[in-house]
Design a protein around this motif. Structure first.
Motif, short mmCIF file in Angstrom:
data_model
loop_
_atom_site.label_atom_id
_atom_site.label_comp_id
_atom_site.label_asym_id
_atom_site.label_seq_id
_atom_site.Cartn_x
_atom_site.Cartn_y
_atom_site.Cartn_z
N ASN A 265 85.51 54.55 30.76
CA ASN A 265 85.81 53.40 31.62
C ASN A 265 86.79 52.43 30.97
OD1 ASN A 265 84.08 54.03 33.89
ND2 ASN A 265 82.34 53.58 32.55
N GLN A 266 86.89 52.49 29.62
CA GLN A 266 87.77 51.56 28.93
C GLN A 266 89.24 52.01 28.98
OE1 GLN A 266 84.79 52.61 27.49
NE2 GLN A 266 83.82 50.73 28.21
N ASN A 270 91.81 54.20 34.08
CA ASN A 270 90.50 54.19 34.72
C ASN A 270 90.02 52.77 35.00
OD1 ASN A 270 90.51 56.94 34.60
ND2 ASN A 270 89.22 57.09 32.77
N ASP A 271 90.37 51.86 34.12
CA ASP A 271 90.01 50.46 34.36
C ASP A 271 90.74 49.92 35.59
OD1 ASP A 271 88.72 47.92 33.51
OD2 ASP A 271 90.80 47.29 33.23
N ASP A 272 92.00 50.33 35.78
CA ASP A 272 92.75 49.92 36.98
C ASP A 272 92.09 50.45 38.25
OD1 ASP A 272 94.61 48.52 35.57
OD2 ASP A 272 96.13 50.12 35.56
N GLN A 275 89.05 48.37 38.90
CA GLN A 275 89.38 47.03 39.39
C GLN A 275 89.73 47.06 40.88
OE1 GLN A 275 88.88 44.22 37.75
NE2 GLN A 275 88.14 45.52 36.07
N VAL A 323 85.13 57.51 37.89
CA VAL A 323 85.15 56.07 38.16
C VAL A 323 84.45 55.77 39.49
CG1 VAL A 323 86.60 54.05 38.57
CG2 VAL A 323 87.23 55.69 36.78
#
Length: 648
Positions: A265-266, A270-272, A275, A323
């Motif tokens: 997830n970091q 993947n964080d985008d 979000q 995700v």
């Protein structure tokens, strides 16, 4: 065992994996470990890697880093150089239909002791895993997050969820484990009854049938090798449902053909994605902001707006899928994901889809290694040796390729990871390396063209002969506990004794290869006996089988030993399977065009180590080129050749 369905599955499992000589308790332990671990660790699961032998309290332990089971310190060092995440998985299995409190308490107590500091308090069978655990926690600065710990207790009866005593005992254990500082990010304790483990077994067989609403889609034009293909959008919430196991976990087995595991997830990309999911105003844009997914299925049945999928893999979109799964509670009905859906059983097309759909991403060279065209040549070679000479081996180019072939025993199916170990130990003469994860071996050898595994310059028979010698050797060695840990070294010694020309750089032509296989078959048992007697006389500690210097000394000493203890080699006349006397039964076969004689309408075909000449059935065949695949049919000694069209 009273559970009729589970008994049938266990019997099928035992036969396919050649476990008839094990007692029922050991058979069930292997069955349980397979069910719990195989789907998520398709290419790194091995019975011996996770078995704890005679250990009291725990029947299996797997240390999984990035989806790979690690049981060697060398591999662990390689996998922990960058940031990593780790899962500890423990199993205990009982054939009893009654839940035994004593067994359950012994299980949880042993695991709790394992995560203490006193190695001597841990059963000796867990000492190796204990050392790996200690190394992992010493590398805590590299951990993406604290390890997750999973306990799986399995028995064959029916679990009563309302049994407060069991629930209370489990909760007490979980509370104790979770209260230990800096130990874990999560601790789970699962109790699987007979029905639950049966469901997991079906999932390992890729025997999965799901239905998904696919309201907005279009059919793509006819594609060679594909029965059907579609492009459309699916609700994210509906998609997440089909990638979950019956226990609610994400089914990692569906992503094995994806060239990368989940990056976490970091990860910035993947964080985008996460979000976008979390922002209410952007959720309905998900389908246009995300690249989407590609699913390859062996069966697709449209029924109105619903599609039934069977035996499918998500070959592109592993990151998006994970995700979505991790944020599944946030998914709303206005969120869609784009899906490309391909129905095919053509593994060449499947491999091409995997390669092209992932080529935009930065992936490691070894990730693509097993979908290269060379593997088709190896598979064809195995098929030819099976069709004509009578060997029983199958080369599995893609995962689950032979899952639904009920007549094929698992022991005769070899995959790239297994073939790599046979090749490295016998042809490259480095059996001390076979305990590494196969990805580590690929990464090491594929750094240079001269040492590349599955090189286009390799004669495919090298891989076949290496596998045959290793397979036979392991069969002999398994009967003697003293020799089991040395089976790959024994295979090397046997090769040195009866097939020394089996190495890279030697000119091996088809006819010579067939004669070599005759020599191997006629002498391998006597060669094993000589090699086994030699190895026993050395009295080497089993732990030394990882030492390259030991390998070198064994080879040198064995060659001297042979001079005074020669193998009584059998020498017979030419086999009926020699190049000049090659005959196949009436039937249909697949080969590769070697040459086309246009004026005579003749096609010369390479079928493994055999060459066949057939007659072109039409002009279309004559338009093909050397290297193309063709179908040739034999009817009463007449051979005809036609274009190869993959049938669904």
């Amino acid at each position: 065992m009273d559970n009729i369905i589970l008994s049938g599955m266990l019997r099928e499992f035992v036969i396919k994996n050649n476990l008839e000589n094990d007692n029922q308790d050991l058979q069930f332990e292997k069955f349980v470990n397979y069910c719990l671990l195989k789907s998520d660790h398709y290419d790194s699961f091995e019975f011996d890697k996770v078995s704890t032998g005679e250990c009291i309290g725990v029947d299996g332990v797997a240390i999984s880093i990035g989806g790979v089971i690690i049981d060697e310190m060398t591999d662990l060092e390689n996998f922990t150089r960058a940031q990593f995440e780790v899962n500890f998985i423990f199993s205990q299995s009982k054939t009893s239909t009654k839940f035994d409190f004593g067994d359950f308490l012994k299980f949880t107590s042993t695991v709790k002791t394992f995560f203490g500091k006193d190695k001597q308090a841990v059963p000796t069978q867990l000492h190796k895993a204990f050392d790996l655990k200690t190394y992992i926690y010493n590398k805590s600065a590299k951990l993406k997050h604290l390890p997750s710990i999973e306990l799986d207790f399995v028995y064959t009866g029916h679990f009563d969820n309302s049994n407060n005593d069991i629930i209370s005992q489990k909760d007490t254990f979980l509370q104790d484990m979770r209260s230990m500082p800096y130990l874990s990010s999560s601790v789970t304790c699962n109790i699987y009854d007979g029905d639950a483990i049966a469901k997991l077994y079906r999932e390992t067989q890729n025997d999965i049938f799901v239905e998904i609403p696919f309201e907005r889609h279009v059919s793509l034009p006819k594609i060679k090798g594909a029965k059907s293909a579609y492009l459309g959008v699916v609700k994210c919430s509906d998609y997440v449902k089909i990638i979950q196991k019956s226990n609610g976990d994400i089914n990692k087995g569906l992503f094995f053909e994806n060239v990368r595991d989940f990056l976490g997830n970091q990860n910035l990309v993947n964080d985008d994605i996460a979000q976008t999911i979390k922002k209410t105003e952007e959720r309905d844009r998900f389908a246009i902001l995300n690249n989407g997914l590609t699913i390859v299925a062996k069966g697709i049945i449209p029924s109105g707006d619903n599609f039934q999928l069977s035996q499918f893999q998500v070959v592109n979109g592993c990151q998006t899928s994970h995700v979505l799964y991790h944020n599944r509670t946030l998914l709303t009905d206005d969120m869609y994901v784009t899906i490309k859906l391909v129905e095919t059983t053509d593994i060449d097309l499947s491999g091409q889809v995997i390669s092209t759909t992932n080529s935009q991403s930065q992936v490691t060279k070894e990730a693509f290694a097993t979908i290269r065209p060379y593997h088709r040549l190896v598979e064809d070679f195995f098929n030819a040796m099976r069709n004509n000479v009578g060997y029983e081996y199958y080369y599995e180019r893609r995962p689950h390729q032979y899952d639904h072939e009920q007549d094929i025993k698992q022991q005769f199916i070899t995959s790239a990871p297994t073939l790599i170990k046979s090749f490295v130990s016998t042809v490259l003469e480095e059996p001390h390396k076979v305990h590494y994860y196969y990805g580590t071996l690929l990464s090491e050898y594929n750094q240079n063209k001269s040492s590349e595994l599955f090189s286009e310059d390799d004669y495919p028979g090298l891989y076949f002969a290496a596998h045959h010698i290793t397979f036979r050797t392991k069969g002999y060695a398994y009967k003697d506990r003293q020799l089991r840990e040395w089976s790959f070294h024994l295979a090397l010694l046997i090769k040195r004794a009866i097939a020394p020309e089996l190495c890279r750089g030697m000119a091996i032509i088809d006819k010579r290869f067939l004669q070599l296989m005759i020599r191997i078959d006629e002498n391998i048992e006597s060669a094993f006996n000589v090699a086994a007697n030699f190895l026993k006389s050395k009295n080497i500690n089993a732990k030394e089988n990882r030492n390259p210097e030991v390998t070198k000394k064994l080879i040198a000493d064995f060659m001297r030993y042979l001079s005074t203890n020669p193998i009584d080699k059998k020498i017979k006349g030419k086999s009926q399977s020699s190049d000049n006397n090659f005959t196949l039964k009436n039937g249909e076969y697949i080969g590769i065009i070697d040459n086309i004689i246009h004026n005579k309408r003749k096609i010369r075909i390479q079928h493994g180590p055999f060459k066949i000449e057939g007659e072109a059935v039409n002009d279309e065949v004559l338009q093909l080129m050397a290297g193309d695949k063709v179908l040739f049919k034999i009817r009463q000694d007449k051979i005809t050749v036609e274009p190869y069209i993959h049938t669904i």
